[in-house]
Structure formats: structure tokens, C-alpha cells
Design an enzyme around this catalytic site. Sequence first.
Site, PDB file in Angstrom:
ATOM      1  N   GLY B  39       0.905  -0.946  -0.010  1.00 49.10           N
ATOM      2  CA  GLY B  39      -0.113  -0.003   0.213  1.00 49.10           C
ATOM      3  C   GLY B  39       1.052   0.784   0.063  1.00 49.10           C
ATOM      4  O   GLY B  39       0.511   2.299  -0.356  1.00 49.10           O
ATOM      5  N   CYS B 248     -27.545  -9.551 -16.826  1.00 53.46           N
ATOM      6  CA  CYS B 248     -27.660  -8.949 -17.374  1.00 53.46           C
ATOM      7  C   CYS B 248     -28.319  -8.972 -19.136  1.00 53.46           C
ATOM      8  O   CYS B 248     -28.547 -10.397 -18.869  1.00 53.46           O
ATOM      9  CB  CYS B 248     -25.582  -9.434 -18.532  1.00 53.46           C
ATOM     10  SG  CYS B 248     -25.311  -9.366 -19.779  1.00 53.46           S
ATOM     11  N   CYS B 251     -25.849 -12.569 -20.720  1.00 57.70           N
ATOM     12  CA  CYS B 251     -26.172 -13.919 -20.081  1.00 57.70           C
ATOM     13  C   CYS B 251     -26.570 -13.232 -18.804  1.00 57.70           C
ATOM     14  O   CYS B 251     -26.487 -14.869 -18.370  1.00 57.70           O
ATOM     15  CB  CYS B 251     -24.475 -13.558 -19.573  1.00 57.70           C
ATOM     16  SG  CYS B 251     -24.082 -12.975 -18.581  1.00 57.70           S
ATOM     17  N   CYS B 273     -23.234  -6.725 -19.245  1.00 63.72           N
ATOM     18  CA  CYS B 273     -21.629  -7.162 -18.378  1.00 63.72           C
ATOM     19  C   CYS B 273     -20.525  -6.300 -19.019  1.00 63.72           C
ATOM     20  O   CYS B 273     -20.367  -6.222 -20.072  1.00 63.72           O
ATOM     21  CB  CYS B 273     -21.626  -7.891 -18.486  1.00 63.72           C
ATOM     22  SG  CYS B 273     -21.979  -9.474 -17.640  1.00 63.72           S
ATOM     23  N   CYS B 279     -18.948 -12.364 -19.510  1.00 60.23           N
ATOM     24  CA  CYS B 279     -20.208 -12.132 -20.540  1.00 60.23           C
ATOM     25  C   CYS B 279     -20.180 -13.316 -21.644  1.00 60.23           C
ATOM     26  O   CYS B 279     -20.869 -14.292 -21.486  1.00 60.23           O
ATOM     27  CB  CYS B 279     -20.216 -11.599 -20.768  1.00 60.23           C
ATOM     28  SG  CYS B 279     -22.037 -11.016 -20.906  1.00 60.23           S
TER      29      CYS B 279
END
Lengths: 196, 304, 372
Positions: B39, B248, B251, B273, B279
Amino acid sequence: MAVALAFADPVHEAQRTFRAVMNALARPGTIQPVAGLLDAPAPLSSVAAAVALTLADYETPLFLDAPLAANPDVARYIAFHTGARIAAAPSQASFALIADAASVADFADFALGTDTYPDRSTTLILQMESLMAGPSLTLAGPGIKGETTLTASSLPSDIVERLAANRALFPRGVDLILAGPDAVAALPRTTRIRSA
Amino acid sequence: MNAMISTATPSTAYNFAYLDEQTKRMIRRAILKAIAIPGYQVPFASREMPMPYGWGTGGVQVTAAILGANDRLKVIDQGADDTTNAVSIRKFFEKTSGVATTTLTADATIIQTRHRIPEKELTETQVLVYQVPIPEPLRFLEPRETETRVMHALEDYGLMHVKLYEDIATHGHIATTYAYPVKVEGRYVMDPSPTPKFDNPKMDDCAALQLFGAGREKRIYAVPPHTSVVSLDFEDHPFEATKFDHACALCAATHTYLDEVITDDAGGRMFVCSDTDHCEERRAEGHRGDLLGEAPAAIAGSAA
Amino acid sequence: MYVAVKGGERAIDNAHRLLATKRRGDPAVPEVAHAQIREQLTLAVDRVMTEGSLYDRDLAALAIKQARGDLVEAAFLVRAFRTTLPRFGASEPVDTGAMQVARRVSAAFKDIPGGQVLGPTFDYTHRLIDFLLEAGADIAEPATAPADDAPMPRVTDLLGNDDLIERNPPGDPDAPVGDLTREPLDLPADRDLRLQNLARGDEGFLLALGYSTQRGFGRTHPFAGEIRLGEVELEFVAEDAGFAVPLGTIELTECQMINQFKGSATEPPRFTRGYGLAFGHCERRTMAMALVDRSLRARELGEEAKAPAQDEEFVLMHSDNVQATGFVEHLKLPHYVDFQAELALIRQMRREIAERQNVAPREQQALPEAAE
């Protein structure tokens, strides 16, 4: 006297060595195979040589411990292949090559970084006789799912206390790369450690 | 676009993956420090790349420094492999390194991304490289690097909590929806790059190594595998990932991040998606959304 | 129907083919040769060399041609080329005092040793469009005079002989030369890095900042001590040879500003300096650079830093036009994933407000009953 040869294919061999070191640091305790440089002058180990040549250059002063400093061929080899200056004191070094890992100086003698720039610290490359035999250590922390075990032959006997002290300095501290006969492992400053 | 794996012949005019070896070493050293201090933003001497700053130069330098001849590279932008900048970066690496490229998340060893984390769970053998525009999570609260560096050193993140709390007071919500700040391993507050906060939970305890490159701002940072990544929040206002009211249209997935596509000027829209590979894989498995077969090829891709 | 930016490789290839056609323009008009740009658009070439940080007229001219005359884009092309070049070391400092001067003016003195030399300048031209240029009229031969070997000492050196201007700090020959293209900038920055940053900085940015100091945003009372343009020798000490090897000559513009004096009860007052240097003929930029350099010395000279041009982080972090153009223009890349996240939140917040407003009137009606 001619200087011993290094990487035959510098681009790809350095990349493979780097990925091994990167994976070792990202997953403390794992053993990452490295093809060493067999022509490295003793007592510099072939894997430690490969790691040094992969990471060091004219921007990174490099410290040699007493056994390595005793053979001038080592400094010549490093200087020729990397352009790195040999650091007079461990606290000035970006990297420290340690052949006699069991007797390595106190970690606080090396550069520990500052609170604002903890990255300005020394990375120690410790030569290990084996990463398969020796005392077992239990590791936890970033890069480790739960806990894992590391076995290394040549660490100082008080390594647990030393690394606990190093861990307490976080984000300051040193990082250790353990160079075995044909692989590396690593102990970044984040790793929590106890005797297994 | 069809899922594909392709190989290319590298151009010999430049070094493998474009960067010279000294530059790679410098970047590699920064990456190792970044992994050791999760980080923390490691300064690095970012090079001028043959693509503009802000267009992925940091991610490209990180990828170029870690890439090897045996890697399989996937490049996505907005979750998709065929967005123009993803195509451009993929072509760059095909030309300069000759490595195999793929659109299949599961097949990739390195995934360079802008703005998304793939839906499919990443694995131990993968590296996710993020393109980062502004690496400093405190930058919009304190524009001076000299000040924010000290705040990180002192672990003084009060300003960030004040900002988030003011959001709640004004809007009733934390008004940050992307680049949502996280705390890494309980120490550094980190910018996850402008990914939607929907993706934040994927960063926590992720099996893959996550590397972040900010070229213009000259910073590299990292989250090692299996590292704690916590989205900042308050007890009475816990972090909530964005949820969608729709499935979606192609899909039928209900668990993915969706793009809203405006289909006409009379309020018509569809949700699909954002992760095109995911997808397409679902459609290949037989999942069928409401508009599958009706959506134009530009949206559905040739797999529709 | 709006189609999201997809469709990849073919679209990119087609766009670049169209760009090449647009770059060429009407094929009935002869194509411009890069040598014509190099010889006839020299000030554009000089700016691109300076902002591109690479002294190569041919390359800069080609970059200008490739960039369709967009000088920021041309500087970007030069920078991206420069970054791939091997680096052998740093040259010896150039001696601008020994410059073969083509132009030299001082606003601080009426006459100076070696004289004022106007040289090639737009100064005192009347800015009237010259329609004769359109016709390609013959031009008169330049006036000549016998070569004069009289030395042309720098005006600031003359003042320095009388101790009237601060001395330039002596360089430490052993100190490494800072290079912000090799190391990330660390703030506060030393003057070598600040000057390097300004030398590569965007001319428009420097001009605006320099101008702002004249209008009172960090006033420094500048006098144009000297502006000189000409050729200097470039030398390089090769480790093997052990002595300085001449590499050739380069054309430079140098501006030395004389600024507000400084002194104290014990220290006699001396004028202070601002410095500008550029490849080729870049007079406006070196003057602006000298103003900004002096302003950025506020901290060192014990002045209160409150104007934009005195703010080191603000100036150094925003001067580079290659960085700036990349980040401003990256906003045209797709951001629809983030925008979707914003859309979802703004819709949710509007929905919540609408619900509260629908609820509120009923609550008000209920109130009187509750009171009873």
C-alpha cells in the site's frame, strides 16, 4: 585476469530471476527455482550472484560481508557485471550480499528507510546452504494464506527475535532474500515469524 | 469479439518489451519494495513512453518490467478486451515482445487493466497490473505531495474520514463510487485506482499479486496475495458495494458489474456485463439474457 | 444509436490511415520536406528541441512534420525517442561567456563592452502581414561587417566584479548532476532540478507565470541584464581519454535577469539573479524562465512565498506539457465504468429525496391531530 562470465542471455535470464525473486517476496516461504551463475567467484554462490546481477547497477551501492570482501574477485565480478559501487558501510547499501548468513550483522546496521521513505532500505541477500533442511519457521502475514513453514539452514540462531524487532519498525525495516543452492525464498519486513 | 489466444513476432528495433534493461531493473527494484511495504507508494523514475501520460504508461512500464517470453498477457479497459486503448496497449506488447496474448481471464498470467477487476476469481499464478492516474488517495483533500507524504508517515488519515463523514452529512451517503479508498494490512490508506467500488471486495485476500503503476505521477505500489484490503467506512455507515437492479441483457448474470447502454433517444437502454470475457463465457455455457440475439453486434460482440 | 467505443484494431488502423491523408493535405500542393521545416520554421524547431530535451534539428523538424505542426505533440515524439537513447554521461558546463554571439542586448546599460548586437529579431518590426512573402520575393543579402574579436563579457559578470550582484554558488565538481528524467522529483528540489524542469517546461505556462510576477503576484523587480544568442562549444570528458573532447557547437539563448537586491545590517545589498537557458533561439521562453526561476528562489532568499510563481510544488508539478496534455486528453478515453457508478449513486440519492418529499406532506397533515 579475466572476469568470470555472467548471463548468456541477459534479457530473459534476468527476467526469469527477477520473477523468481518477485514471487518469493510476494509469497513468503515459497521456494522459487533460480538458475544460478556457476562461474561466480567463491564464496559468492551461484544463485546469490544471479540475484545480484539481476537487481544491482550503478544506482545501487552494494555491501559485501567479510568472507565476500576477502576475495577481491567478488568485488571485481560485481563491479564488472553491474557497475555497482561497493558500499563502505552496510547503512549505505541498497543491497547487501552475505555469504556467512549465520553471522550477519544486526539488521539495524543496514539502511532501514525513514517514516516518509521506508523504501530507502537495504535488501539483504543471504546465502543459504539449503532451503530444504535446517530449523523450521512458521510464517504469517501478507502473501501467506493462513500460515506456512520455511526451512532454511544458515540463518542466525536468533532470527526470530531479529525479525520480530525488524517487524516492529514497520513500515521501516530490511527485507531478506534467501539464496539457496538452486532457488530463492524471501522474508519481507511484513512477515510475522515464530519457531515451528 | 471471439475469445482468442494469439502469438506475434516481436519487432527487433527495440529491446524485449521496449524498455532498456537498466530501466527494467529500476522498475523491478521499485516493485520489490512495493511488495514488501503493501500500500506504500514507491517513487520510481518513470520513463517517457511512446504513448501519452494518463493513457497507461505506469501500467505499461510495470508490465514491461515483469513480462517474460512465456507469459500470456491480457489487456482490458473498462472490463473489455476490445476497447480502443486496450487494443492499442495489447498491440504494443505484441509488437515489442512477441508474447502470447489472450482475452481469456483464466488463461492469462498477467492482466493489465484500467478501471476494472475481472469477475472471474484470480489465481495464485496471476498478476494483475493496474493503470493508475492519481495514486495518492489523499490528493483531492490535500494537493501537496509534501503534506500527504507526512500524513502517510504519521498514519494520519483523519482528513479522509472527515471527508467521508461530510459526504454522509450532505448526501446521506459516502459520495465516492469509484477510486474508493482502502486500508491495506491495517496500515496504509491506498487508492485502488479508478475501479468502481463494486470491485473493492475482490482486492481483499486476493490470490493474485496486484501491482499498481502510475507513470505520470511516478509511483508504484502493490498488494501482495492474501493481504487484507478494507474499504474505509463507519460503523453506522458500513461500506456497500454498488448493486444493480438488472440482470445482464446478454448472459442474465445478476452478480456482475453492468454497463448501461443507451439504445435510442426515447429512454431505451440495456444493461450488459462490463467484463466481456466473463459474459461470453457465460453465454457459451448456455446462459441467456433477455435481449440475447436482439442486441446489436457492436454491443453483444461476435459471440452473440 | 450511440455505440460505445469498441471495435478495436480495424478502427484504429483506419483512423491512422485517415490521419496520414489529412497530414499530407491536398496532393496538388507540393509536400513539405523536413529540411524546409528545419531551415524555414527554425523557431518552431528550437522550441521542440528545447521542450523535447534533445538537440537535434533534423529530428525536431521531422517530428513537427509528423505532428502536423502541433508543437506539443512534436515535443512528445522527441521525448519518446530520447528516452530510448543510451546515456554516456554529462557534458562539461558550457561557457556562455565565450559564446560566438549572434545577438546580445542588455536593458540595464546603454552600452557595454562588445556592444549591443540586435541580430535576427522581430523587435522593432511592424507587425504587418507581409504579402510579399506569399509571392516568395527575393530577400536582400544580410549586411556584413569585418569580424570583431572583442570579448563580450556577460553583464552579470561585470556587475559581479564590483560585488553588486550575488555570486553564483560555485559548482561542486564531485556532486552528481541532478536529472529529473532519471530520478523522481523529490520536493523541495534544488535549483539544478528546478532549472531543468523549467528548461523543459511548456513555453505558454512559463510565459503566463512570468507575466503574473510582473503584475504583482510575487514581484521581483526584474531588469533584463542580458539576453544573448549564439553558438557555444560543447565538451565531454571521456573516462578513458582523461581530458575534455570537443563534441561540436550548439546554439543557445541565455537570459540573465537582474532582480531586487538583498542585504541586511551586516551584509551589503546585492542584486539577485534569475536565469533562463534554451536550445536555439527561444528568447521569450528564456526571459519567462528567468522570471520564474527568480520567483522560485523565494524560500532560499527568505521571501514570503504566496504567489503561484513562487510555489515550487505548483510550478514544478504542472510545467511539463507532455505530462499535462496526456492527462487532460486522457479524459477522452472511455470512463463509462466509473460514470455508471456515479449514475447509480445519483439516481439512488434522487430517489431517496423524492421519497422523503412524498412522505413529508403526510407527516405535516398528521401534526395537528397529534397536537390535539
